[in-house]
Design a protein around this motif. Structure first.
Motif, short mmCIF file in Angstrom:
data_model
loop_
_atom_site.label_atom_id
_atom_site.label_comp_id
_atom_site.label_asym_id
_atom_site.label_seq_id
_atom_site.Cartn_x
_atom_site.Cartn_y
_atom_site.Cartn_z
N VAL A 173 0.84 -1.18 0.00
CA VAL A 173 0.00 0.00 0.00
C VAL A 173 0.88 1.24 0.00
O VAL A 173 2.06 1.19 0.36
N GLU A 174 0.32 2.35 -0.43
CA GLU A 174 1.05 3.61 -0.44
C GLU A 174 1.09 4.18 0.98
O GLU A 174 0.06 4.41 1.59
N ALA A 175 2.30 4.43 1.51
CA ALA A 175 2.45 4.88 2.88
C ALA A 175 2.76 6.36 3.00
O ALA A 175 2.68 6.93 4.08
N GLY A 176 3.15 7.03 1.92
CA GLY A 176 3.46 8.46 2.00
C GLY A 176 4.33 8.90 0.84
O GLY A 176 4.70 8.10 -0.03
N HIS A 177 4.67 10.19 0.80
CA HIS A 177 5.50 10.77 -0.25
C HIS A 177 6.70 11.48 0.39
O HIS A 177 6.58 12.11 1.44
#
Length: 279
Positions: A173-177
């Motif tokens: 999953v995408e956790a941040g940028h």
């Protein structure tokens, strides 16, 4: 209402009385000869569900919890014992109607002469059963054999107990940028640099040999000398000092997850010794 219920929906459904008590599960569905609509159901009750009692569908309804009937559980338990072999005689129908306090339906006179007829029978409350898959006699014979085997206690097949278990996996999953940005700041910087300058030094030399020539006159005279000094000069230049880039690395850590699971348990009722235990 009972007229809107389909036999396929009723089969094996849970039967619930007006107080919300579970009575048992549907074993057979009996259709009225005149309307071909479900009129009676048999409910599997007793130890291991080996006993079947007739329950009227008058005013019954169905939802995701099962079939809701208009008779109490105790009344079903005390119902007359009639074999669910696919047909009801006129006398058996009348006995059931009296037990539940229901009026007998007005139908054509009975000319069948009793049990064992096939197809719809004109008469006083004659009913015929319809089972799952429309296999009729073969299914009823199989269930009768199972009931007899369970009653003798010689069955080889037991019940299977199942339970839920957590099945845990992972997903990406995408956790941040993360953003790398360059900007300019101004700061004060001090640098020490050596500088030199000239200073005047008076040198005095005594004349002892009298060889210095003068005109013998006194008078004014001057001498001029230029002094020099170094001055700090500041210039700026841009030079590369460091290269920075973004990259990723995978770090593994332990994480604890929890969830609710269900499992089946056995509820054993022994009528012979009046014992009740769970397993």
């Amino acid at each position: 209402m009972a007229g809107t219920l389909q036999p396929q929906q009723l089969m094996d459904s849970e039967v619930v009385d007006p107080e919300g008590h579970k009575i048992g599960k549907v074993g057979n569905v009996y259709l009225a000869d005149s309307t071909r609509e479900p009129e009676w159901i048999t409910v599997k009750t007793g130890l291991f569900g080996t006993k079947e009692s007739f329950v009227p569908l008058s005013g019954a309804s169905m939802d995701d919890k099962g079939v809701h009937v208009n008779v109490a559980k105790d009344l079903v338990s005390d119902a007359p014992r009639i074999d669910a072999d696919g047909h009801l005689s006129s006398s058996e129908s009348a006995e059931l109607y009296r037990h539940y306090g229901l009026p007998m339906p007005r139908t054509a006179p009975d000319t069948s002469g009793g049990r064992g007829t096939s197809g719809p029978t004109p008469g006083r409350g004659e009913r015929t059963a319809e089972t799952r898959g429309m296999t009729g006699d073969r299914d009823r014979a199989g269930r009768a054999g199972e009931r007899e085997q369970a009653a003798r206690g010689t069955g080889d097949e037991g019940m299977i107990r199942s339970e839920e278990r957590l099945k845990v996996g992972t997903e990406q999953v995408e956790a941040g940028h993360v953003r790398l940005r360059k900007y300019v700041v101004t700061e004060e910087q001090q640098v020490t640099v050596p500088v030199s300058h000239e200073e005047v030094r008076i040198e005095r030399e005594p004349i002892t040999d009298g060889r210095a020539r003068t005109d013998g006159k006194l008078g004014e005279q001057e001498q001029d000398i230029t002094l020099h000094a170094e001055r700090a000069v500041v210039n700026k230049e841009t030079v590369p000092v460091e290269r920075v880039r973004l990259n990723t690395e995978t770090v593994t850590e332990d994480q604890t997850v929890s969830g609710e699971v269900r499992k089946e348990q056995f509820d054993i009722q022994d009528d012979s010794s009046k014992r009740h235990r769970k397993s």
